[in-house]
Design a protein around this motif. Structure first.
Motif, PDB file in Angstrom:
ATOM      1  N   VAL A  76       0.880  -1.170   0.000  1.00 11.26           N
ATOM      2  CA  VAL A  76       0.000   0.000   0.000  1.00 11.26           C
ATOM      3  C   VAL A  76       0.917   1.219   0.000  1.00 11.26           C
ATOM      4  CG1 VAL A  76      -1.871   1.183   1.209  1.00 11.26           C
ATOM      5  CG2 VAL A  76      -1.696  -1.325   1.314  1.00 11.26           C
ATOM      6  N   THR A  77       0.999   1.869  -1.134  1.00  6.69           N
ATOM      7  CA  THR A  77       2.013   2.921  -1.309  1.00  6.69           C
ATOM      8  C   THR A  77       1.573   3.958  -2.330  1.00  6.69           C
ATOM      9  OG1 THR A  77       4.238   3.348  -2.176  1.00  6.69           O
ATOM     10  CG2 THR A  77       3.208   1.328  -2.924  1.00  6.69           C
ATOM     11  N   LEU A  78       2.026   5.184  -2.118  1.00  8.71           N
ATOM     12  CA  LEU A  78       1.795   6.247  -3.098  1.00  8.71           C
ATOM     13  C   LEU A  78       2.778   6.136  -4.257  1.00  8.71           C
ATOM     14  CD1 LEU A  78       1.366   9.226  -0.581  1.00  8.71           C
ATOM     15  CD2 LEU A  78      -0.438   8.193  -1.971  1.00  8.71           C
ATOM     16  N   PRO A  86      -3.180   4.524  -2.327  1.00  6.54           N
ATOM     17  CA  PRO A  86      -4.220   5.272  -1.611  1.00  6.54           C
ATOM     18  C   PRO A  86      -4.774   6.441  -2.441  1.00  6.54           C
ATOM     19  CG  PRO A  86      -2.312   4.952  -0.189  1.00  6.54           C
ATOM     20  CD  PRO A  86      -1.934   4.440  -1.546  1.00  6.54           C
ATOM     21  N   ARG A  87      -3.936   6.976  -3.333  1.00  3.98           N
ATOM     22  CA  ARG A  87      -4.401   8.103  -4.164  1.00  3.98           C
ATOM     23  C   ARG A  87      -5.604   7.692  -5.014  1.00  3.98           C
ATOM     24  NH1 ARG A  87      -1.770  12.634  -4.539  1.00  3.98           N
ATOM     25  NH2 ARG A  87       0.302  11.835  -4.100  1.00  3.98           N
ATOM     26  N   ASP A  88      -5.655   6.434  -5.442  1.00  5.19           N
ATOM     27  CA  ASP A  88      -6.782   5.966  -6.258  1.00  5.19           C
ATOM     28  C   ASP A  88      -8.083   5.962  -5.453  1.00  5.19           C
ATOM     29  OD1 ASP A  88      -4.986   5.575  -8.288  1.00  5.19           O
ATOM     30  OD2 ASP A  88      -4.714   3.429  -7.873  1.00  5.19           O
ATOM     31  N   PHE A 120      -7.427  14.587  -5.941  1.00  5.92           N
ATOM     32  CA  PHE A 120      -6.810  13.314  -5.479  1.00  5.92           C
ATOM     33  C   PHE A 120      -5.704  13.550  -4.434  1.00  5.92           C
ATOM     34  CE2 PHE A 120      -8.557  12.448  -9.670  1.00  5.92           C
ATOM     35  CZ  PHE A 120      -9.426  11.416  -9.353  1.00  5.92           C
ATOM     36  N   LYS A 121      -5.915  14.574  -3.627  1.00  7.76           N
ATOM     37  CA  LYS A 121      -4.952  14.872  -2.550  1.00  7.76           C
ATOM     38  C   LYS A 121      -4.999  13.758  -1.504  1.00  7.76           C
ATOM     39  CE  LYS A 121      -4.315  18.524  -0.012  1.00  7.76           C
ATOM     40  NZ  LYS A 121      -4.207  19.544   0.838  1.00  7.76           N
ATOM     41  N   PRO A 137      -8.300   8.340   2.342  1.00  8.34           N
ATOM     42  CA  PRO A 137      -7.860   7.420   1.273  1.00  8.34           C
ATOM     43  C   PRO A 137      -7.367   6.082   1.829  1.00  8.34           C
ATOM     44  CG  PRO A 137      -6.913   9.609   0.972  1.00  8.34           C
ATOM     45  CD  PRO A 137      -7.540   9.604   2.328  1.00  8.34           C
ATOM     46  N   LEU A 138      -6.706   6.129   2.990  1.00 10.82           N
ATOM     47  CA  LEU A 138      -6.174   4.881   3.563  1.00 10.82           C
ATOM     48  C   LEU A 138      -7.291   4.022   4.162  1.00 10.82           C
ATOM     49  CD1 LEU A 138      -2.837   6.211   5.028  1.00 10.82           C
ATOM     50  CD2 LEU A 138      -3.057   4.265   3.487  1.00 10.82           C
ATOM     51  N   PHE A 139      -8.266   4.658   4.831  1.00 11.68           N
ATOM     52  CA  PHE A 139      -9.407   3.883   5.345  1.00 11.68           C
ATOM     53  C   PHE A 139     -10.063   3.136   4.185  1.00 11.68           C
ATOM     54  CE2 PHE A 139     -11.263   5.045   9.706  1.00 11.68           C
ATOM     55  CZ  PHE A 139     -10.049   5.423  10.255  1.00 11.68           C
TER      56      PHE A 139
END
Ligand code: SAM
Length: 241
Positions: free
Chosen positions: A6-8, A38-40, A47-48, A66-68
């Motif tokens: 899980v990475t930007l 998470p950006r997706d 998309f901040k 985004p992470l939740f």
């Protein structure tokens, strides 16, 4: 084993699996890698994924939303996924953790960026948190790869020769004895003569002495640990007799 990163910045990770042992393990179907950005999942129109810290402080913090959403999605797909956050604010990752984690079927590594991740995400989703050492990296991607690599070596079918696991440093508290390859003499430097004589019991004794010396020099606390374990072992053998 399936790993989800899980990475930007998935590009920072992908290259590591394009060669050598882990690539072969992927080709054999022993490992599977996927990426979740998470950006997706960001509901922000731009998309901040980060914002300034509540309560002040330098730098940006990764937002919870985004992470939740990314992690809920992951858990919906596989309820057995084991979620690990990489952070300097954690216990250090060690070899025993690598062996224990190798028994899982699916691990997700969550990499932080900027000043880190909103603590509520860690509170809600972390099965474990790990640091890879007492220093600060720019992001969790390298840390995730370090843990992933160390875990993978302990998964059956990843290493060509599983015997190499048994004699490595940290299998006992002692560090591994020095290794040498051929030729026996190179630019005037020889390997220890005892290594050449074929007397395996003498080679074992020398390797043990060198292993003790290296441990005493580089990691004296490990030698104390070894001596304690050895004393306990000797005492319990005596008690049995
Ligand atoms: N502000 C944080 C602190 O002082 O504890 C450091 C944040 S760091 C610049 C950004 C990200 O890199 C962290 O969220 C974490 O994912 C990763 N990271 C940095 N150092 C790490 C370490 N020693 N072990 C594991 N992850 C690390």
């Amino acid at each position: 084993m399936k790993y989800t990163f899980v990475t930007l910045f998935p590009n920072l990770i992908e290259g590591y699996f394009k060669d050598s042992i882990l690539k072969r393990a992927i080709d054999k179907g022993v490992l599977e890698i996927e990426y979740l950005n998470p950006r997706d999942f960001s509901k922000n129109k731009h998309f901040k994924v980060d914002d300034t810290a509540v309560g002040g402080g330098a730098g940006m913090v990764m937002n919870p939303q985004p992470l939740f959403d990314a992690l809920d999605n992951l858990k919906q797909e596989d309820e057995d996924v084991y979620i690990i956050f990489m952070t300097p604010v954690a216990k250090p990752f060690v070899q025993n953790d690598a062996k224990r984690l190798a028994k899982r079927s699916h691990i997700a590594f969550v990499s932080g960026r900027y000043e880190g991740i909103d603590e509520r995400v860690i509170e809600k989703y972390a099965d474990e948190v790990y640091s890879i050492g007492d220093y600060i990296l720019t992001g969790g991607e390298l840390a995730s790869l370090v843990v992933c690599d160390a875990v993978s070596r302990n998964i059956e079918g990843v290493l060509g020769n599983a015997d190499s696991l048994e004699i490595e440093s940290f299998e006992t508290p002692l560090l591994e004895a020095p290794s040498f390859s051929k030729p026996q003499k190179y630019e005037g430097l020889s390997v220890p003569s005892e290594y050449l004589k074929g007397n395996h019991s003498k080679i074992r004794s020398l390797k043990f002495a060198l292993s003790e010396a290296k441990t005493k020099f580089f990691r004296p606390e490990q030698l104390i640990k070894y001596n304690c374990l050895h004393t306990i072992d000797t005492l319990s053998q005596k008690k049995k007799r």
